[in-house]
Scaffold this motif. Structure first.
Motif, PDB file in Angstrom:
ATOM      1  N   ASP A   1       0.795  -1.316  -0.020  1.00 43.00           N
ATOM      2  CA  ASP A   1       0.108   0.068  -0.035  1.00 43.00           C
ATOM      3  C   ASP A   1       0.894   1.200   0.008  1.00 43.00           C
ATOM      4  OD1 ASP A   1      -2.434   1.391   0.070  1.00 43.00           O
ATOM      5  OD2 ASP A   1      -2.585   1.523   2.104  1.00 43.00           O
TER       6      ASP A   1
ATOM      7  N   GLN B   1      -5.927  -4.352 -13.153  1.00 44.70           N
ATOM      8  CA  GLN B   1      -5.595  -3.517 -12.131  1.00 44.70           C
ATOM      9  C   GLN B   1      -4.048  -2.974 -12.352  1.00 44.70           C
ATOM     10  OE1 GLN B   1      -6.933  -5.004  -8.172  1.00 44.70           O
ATOM     11  NE2 GLN B   1      -8.538  -5.726  -9.052  1.00 44.70           N
TER      12      GLN B   1
ATOM     13  N   LYS C   1       4.221   1.479  -0.853  1.00 43.58           N
ATOM     14  CA  LYS C   1       5.070   1.761  -1.883  1.00 43.58           C
ATOM     15  C   LYS C   1       4.301   1.937  -3.482  1.00 43.58           C
ATOM     16  CE  LYS C   1       9.172   0.768   0.181  1.00 43.58           C
ATOM     17  NZ  LYS C   1      10.524   0.553  -0.108  1.00 43.58           N
ATOM     18  N   ILE C   2       3.280   1.292  -3.475  1.00 45.54           N
ATOM     19  CA  ILE C   2       2.560   1.323  -4.982  1.00 45.54           C
ATOM     20  C   ILE C   2       1.122   1.559  -4.741  1.00 45.54           C
ATOM     21  CG2 ILE C   2       4.621   0.139  -6.131  1.00 45.54           C
ATOM     22  CD1 ILE C   2       2.863  -2.360  -5.686  1.00 45.54           C
ATOM     23  N   SER C   3       0.578   1.805  -3.470  1.00 41.72           N
ATOM     24  CA  SER C   3      -0.966   2.038  -3.360  1.00 41.72           C
ATOM     25  C   SER C   3      -2.032   0.959  -3.858  1.00 41.72           C
ATOM     26  CB  SER C   3      -1.319   3.279  -4.239  1.00 41.72           C
ATOM     27  OG  SER C   3      -0.799   4.550  -3.698  1.00 41.72           O
ATOM     28  N   VAL C   4      -1.319  -0.244  -3.631  1.00 38.00           N
ATOM     29  CA  VAL C   4      -2.001  -1.409  -4.337  1.00 38.00           C
ATOM     30  C   VAL C   4      -2.447  -2.231  -3.212  1.00 38.00           C
ATOM     31  CG1 VAL C   4      -1.620  -3.610  -5.395  1.00 38.00           C
ATOM     32  CG2 VAL C   4      -1.141  -1.482  -6.748  1.00 38.00           C
TER      33      VAL C   4
ATOM     34  N   ASN D   1      -2.816  -0.773 -13.992  1.00 36.68           N
ATOM     35  CA  ASN D   1      -2.778   0.780 -13.850  1.00 36.68           C
ATOM     36  C   ASN D   1      -3.085   1.426 -12.514  1.00 36.68           C
ATOM     37  OD1 ASN D   1      -2.315   1.007 -16.669  1.00 36.68           O
ATOM     38  ND2 ASN D   1      -4.614   0.981 -17.055  1.00 36.68           N
ATOM     39  N   ALA D   2      -3.573   0.596 -11.363  1.00 35.52           N
ATOM     40  CA  ALA D   2      -3.669   1.200 -10.275  1.00 35.52           C
ATOM     41  C   ALA D   2      -2.432   1.251  -9.391  1.00 35.52           C
ATOM     42  CB  ALA D   2      -4.507   0.139  -9.288  1.00 35.52           C
ATOM     43  N   VAL D   3      -1.325   0.732 -10.295  1.00 38.97           N
ATOM     44  CA  VAL D   3      -0.025   0.906  -9.540  1.00 38.97           C
ATOM     45  C   VAL D   3       0.486   2.301  -9.509  1.00 38.97           C
ATOM     46  CG1 VAL D   3       2.561   0.006  -9.564  1.00 38.97           C
ATOM     47  CG2 VAL D   3       0.437  -1.698  -9.953  1.00 38.97           C
ATOM     48  N   GLU D   4       0.861   2.997  -8.162  1.00 37.67           N
ATOM     49  CA  GLU D   4       1.389   4.187  -8.147  1.00 37.67           C
ATOM     50  C   GLU D   4       2.696   4.006  -7.456  1.00 37.67           C
ATOM     51  OE1 GLU D   4      -1.063   6.843  -6.234  1.00 37.67           O
ATOM     52  OE2 GLU D   4      -3.023   6.152  -7.297  1.00 37.67           O
ATOM     53  N   ARG D   5       3.575   5.150  -7.909  1.00 39.56           N
ATOM     54  CA  ARG D   5       4.978   5.253  -7.475  1.00 39.56           C
ATOM     55  C   ARG D   5       5.233   6.172  -6.473  1.00 39.56           C
ATOM     56  NH1 ARG D   5       9.203   8.617  -8.308  1.00 39.56           N
ATOM     57  NH2 ARG D   5       7.870   9.839  -9.898  1.00 39.56           N
ATOM     58  N   HIS D   6       5.551   5.551  -5.092  1.00 40.33           N
ATOM     59  CA  HIS D   6       5.477   6.154  -3.836  1.00 40.33           C
ATOM     60  C   HIS D   6       7.013   5.957  -3.387  1.00 40.33           C
ATOM     61  CE1 HIS D   6       1.594   7.741  -4.118  1.00 40.33           C
ATOM     62  NE2 HIS D   6       1.086   6.658  -3.959  1.00 40.33           N
TER      63      HIS D   6
END
Lengths: 221, 221
Positions: A65, A105, A67-70, A107-112
């Motif tokens: 959650d 899903q 690191k990549i909002s997943v 595209n749900a991966v975000e970079r943090h």
DNA sequence: AGAATAGTGTCTGTCAGACAGTATCGC
DNA sequence: GCGATACTGTCTGACAGACACTATTCT
């Protein structure tokens, strides 16, 4: 500090997050933004926070959650790696998990908190990985393959609804060997893990395919 | 102390040591001599000592040596248990291993640092176990069964030399189901994991049986 | 009609369970 | 010979791979 590590090892969790894209099993790699092993590619991971995590599984969920909002549906232990040399900070335990991300899903991966993300070929990642993550990745791939081989279908890698051909392509991508269409389909007439939605695909320039979903009682991989 | 535990969880290893005796899968239980859970039955276990243990596997080996003076050939990870409530000392990780003791080494087990030892039925131990060890035992039994089921023969539960009937009885004890003699034996004409010693049993009041051993290249379970 | 993909029917070899039959020991 | 256990041969049904066949859509 290092004295305390002698008594209490550093405990971290690492996650091999898989997807199937272009009929290939891929794993998510992150380029580390912080020391140690800064700027190197690695599996997403993080240090256990007993005050925040109810369990190791919970820690793995938090790491994904953060690191990549997943949020993944399927997350399971593979094995633990341990020893004095696998992490430069000292004696450490790395608990490895694998997770499966449905294709719809991605595209749900975000970079943090990391410099870069990449979906790499799980069997030939193309980067030298930090820590012992190359070994961990091999273990995670083997674990996923073993489950698919023993009839645990990779339903969590597919959208909620899918056709039998999509399921077959996904299995083939993971095991890297072709299946016979007839034999493959025959297995589901008996398998209670799948059920038909009754609907069919539309809009293709060929015969419509029946759409399936996981059975309601389904909780396996 | 408890504050430090918040940052660095207690890490321990527990070992389910199995044997087959009287055609029954049995597990070694120890009656704890120290707090916590003093006087209660449990799997043999101990706290990780990073300064002494090269790895978690090494820690498990040390625990077996310290508590019961046993050196086993086969020792493997099952899974980790974790959380704030499984051990009264606070947030903890319990790494579970399973080990197999050949029948001819049962007498090598010695009691150290524990009040009592017992070989208990692995599926119905007959004691309420300390910590989460009842759950751990179930997981360990499942792991052993799964390996035997997938053709990993339980050679490490047998003496170095054994007959096919002994092997069959051992598999039956673990999986708790009978095998057909003919089919069982047929599998070894092809299986490279076994080889004949050329010798036969003597002194029985029936036809002598051929004596087998694990192949030299053998390293599986 | 033709291309493309979905889906089925059938043959065949392989293999595992069942089980009867044979072999070799002590007594 | 008899009891006991070791070991083998053969039948049969289930099943998986192979592969040709049919079905349904769009162009």
């Amino acid at each position: 500090m290092s004295q305390r590590r002698q008594l209490y090892p550093l405990v971290s969790v690492d996650v091999a997050l898989f997807c199937v894209e272009d009929n290939q099993l891929k794993v998510l790699l992150v380029k580390r933004a912080t020391e140690p092993e800064q700027h190197r590619w690695a599996l997403p991971g993080g240090v256990l926070q007993p005050e925040n995590d109810a369990s190791l599984l919970d820690a793995a969920r938090r790491v994904l959650d953060e690191k990549i909002s997943v949020k993944v549906r399927h997350l399971a232990q593979v094995m633990a790696f341990s020893g004095a040399t696998r992490d430069p900070r000292g004696w450490s335990i790395g608990m490895l998990f694998y997770a499966l991300l449905p294709r719809d899903q991605l595209n749900a991966v975000e970079r943090h908190k990391v410099e870069q993300l990449e979906w790499a070929n799980a069997e030939a990642p193309g980067h030298r990985l930090a820590f012992d993550h190359a070994e961990q990745l091999r273990a995670a791939v083997a674990a996923v393959r073993q489950r698919v081989e023993s009839d645990q279908l990779p339903l969590h890698l597919l959208p909620a609804e899918f056709t039998l051909t999509e399921l077959q392509r996904t299995c083939e991508a993971i095991l890297r060997k072709p299946f016979d269409k007839s034999a493959f389909r025959r297995r589901f007439k008996e398998n209670p893990g799948l059920e038909s939605t009754g609907r069919r695909t539309e809009g293709g320039r060929q015969r419509p395919a029946e759409i399936f979903r996981a059975s309601s009682s389904f909780s396996r991989e």
